[in-house]
Design a protein around this motif. Structure first.
Motif, mmCIF file in Angstrom:
data_model
loop_
_atom_site.group_PDB
_atom_site.id
_atom_site.type_symbol
_atom_site.label_atom_id
_atom_site.label_comp_id
_atom_site.label_asym_id
_atom_site.label_seq_id
_atom_site.Cartn_x
_atom_site.Cartn_y
_atom_site.Cartn_z
ATOM 1 N N PRO A 93 8.930 11.790 -8.357
ATOM 2 C CA PRO A 93 7.859 10.813 -8.103
ATOM 3 C C PRO A 93 7.744 10.485 -6.618
ATOM 4 C CG PRO A 93 9.211 10.138 -9.968
ATOM 5 C CD PRO A 93 9.907 11.305 -9.341
ATOM 6 N N ALA A 94 6.561 10.055 -6.210
ATOM 7 C CA ALA A 94 6.291 9.822 -4.791
ATOM 8 C C ALA A 94 7.243 8.800 -4.179
ATOM 9 C CB ALA A 94 4.840 9.371 -4.616
ATOM 10 N N GLY A 95 7.411 7.660 -4.847
ATOM 11 C CA GLY A 95 8.267 6.616 -4.294
ATOM 12 C C GLY A 95 9.718 7.032 -4.199
ATOM 13 N N VAL A 251 7.625 3.105 5.299
ATOM 14 C CA VAL A 251 7.043 4.298 4.679
ATOM 15 C C VAL A 251 7.454 4.463 3.220
ATOM 16 C CG1 VAL A 251 6.894 6.813 4.780
ATOM 17 C CG2 VAL A 251 6.708 5.468 6.873
ATOM 18 N N PRO A 252 8.756 4.427 2.876
ATOM 19 C CA PRO A 252 9.085 4.578 1.450
ATOM 20 C C PRO A 252 8.529 3.461 0.582
ATOM 21 C CG PRO A 252 11.045 4.019 2.729
ATOM 22 C CD PRO A 252 9.970 4.361 3.703
ATOM 23 N N LEU A 253 8.436 2.251 1.136
ATOM 24 C CA LEU A 253 7.892 1.146 0.349
ATOM 25 C C LEU A 253 6.390 1.329 0.123
ATOM 26 C CD1 LEU A 253 9.799 -1.832 2.018
ATOM 27 C CD2 LEU A 253 10.378 -0.585 -0.073
ATOM 28 N N MET A 254 5.663 1.735 1.169
ATOM 29 C CA MET A 254 4.225 1.971 1.018
ATOM 30 C C MET A 254 3.970 3.161 0.093
ATOM 31 S SD MET A 254 2.442 1.203 4.716
ATOM 32 C CE MET A 254 3.192 2.610 5.541
ATOM 33 N N THR A 255 4.827 4.170 0.174
ATOM 34 C CA THR A 255 4.667 5.337 -0.687
ATOM 35 C C THR A 255 4.890 4.956 -2.145
ATOM 36 O OG1 THR A 255 5.440 6.785 1.095
ATOM 37 C CG2 THR A 255 5.446 7.685 -1.132
#
Length: 300
Positions: A93-95, A251-255
């Motif tokens: 998954p993206a996140g 970045v990981p949080l927005m993703t």
């Protein structure tokens, strides 16, 4: 660079990095393109965009070109990052992928710091333990969560490899030179490796070239990658090292948020806790280092 322009450039580059993950996941999740073809098209479109900018700006006449040996090494590492990124996002998954990628990148940076003689204070060790504990909890299979669509150890390994390669690529990029010209050469030298991968994969599976997948690959390469790198490297010299590292925590949080909203990925308490552990632990490492450097009178 004015503070407003710096803030805009930094924000746009973080959106580009986030977009790369979401675009790649959307393309491969839909099955409209295979990972090898996505990688090749991403690197090709990125190279074309970068060389167009180099030509329009006349950079090949005003800036020294990097050595072929340096470009070949950076191109190989760039290819390793892009290829592993594509194969990982076919199942991760993206996140979750963004969290693993970011943790791997920071591991390379931390390892390089240790190689250069940097040592941690207890608070940094605590942050590192928290981050790696969260990473382990993210990747270990959970009771009742196993299914045919769950990420495999291979997919997680590919994302770790991608993050490690990106960390090495970032370290190689410290050699200097105009980032636009250097990036153009790196993308160009990455293309033969991508072509070789595509040829090898022809023996194993038929390539998929759906219209949506091709469009996503072009957007990832020419847009989120090529233009995103240029914007980021334009802002980077004006940012303190700690600021540059801390903004990347977004970045990981927005993703993860983009994956939930745009790709309908599930949001669970388990994912929230491991996200807080990984991002919070790495933030503790970064900001503890910042405070220690500030006390020593040096500019972080």
């Amino acid at each position: 660079m004015s503070p407003l322009r710096l803030a805009v450039f930094t924000g746009l580059s973080m959106l580009a990095f986030t977009g790369n993950a979401l675009i790649c996941r959307a393309a491969l999740l839909g099955g409209s393109i295979d990972a090898a073809s996505f990688t090749a098209l991403r690197l090709l479109s990125g190279a074309l965009m970068l060389w167009l900018i180099v030509w329009l700006r006349g950079l090949q006449r005003r800036a020294a070109a990097p050595s072929p040996r340096a470009s070949c090494l950076s191109g190989l590492v760039l290819f390793a990052y892009a290829a592993a990124f594509s194969y990982a996002y076919a199942r991760v998954p993206a996140g979750a992928g963004a969290l693993i990628l970011f943790a791997a990148v920071q591991t390379v940076m931390i390892g390089y710091g240790f190689y250069r003689g940097e040592r941690f204070i207890p608070l940094q060790w605590l942050g590192l333990l928290l981050a790696y504990g969260g990473l382990l909890a993210l990747m270990l299979p959970r009771a009742g969560a196993a299914s045919a669509s769950s990420p495999t150890p291979f997919a997680y390994a590919m994302m770790l490899l991608s993050g490690g390669a990106w960390g090495v690529y970032s370290l190689l990029g410290r050699r200097g030179g105009d980032p636009r010209l250097v990036s153009a050469h790196n993308f160009l030298y990455a293309l033969p490796f991508a072509l070789l991968l595509s040829l090898v994969m022809l023996w194993l599976e038929a390539p998929q070239w759906g219209r949506e997948g091709v469009l996503y690959a072009l957007l990832s390469g020419a847009g989120a990658s090529a233009l995103g790198y240029i914007v980021w490297y334009s802002a980077l010299p004006a940012l303190k090292a700690t600021t540059a590292a801390s903004v990347q925590l977004s970045v990981p949080l927005m993703t993860a948020l983009g994956g939930i909203v745009l790709l309908s990925e599930p949001f669970t308490l388990h994912f929230l806790l491991v996200s807080l552990a990984i991002v919070g632990g790495l933030a503790l490492v970064i900001f503890s280092k910042s405070r220690r450097v500030a006390k020593s009178g040096l500019r972080p």
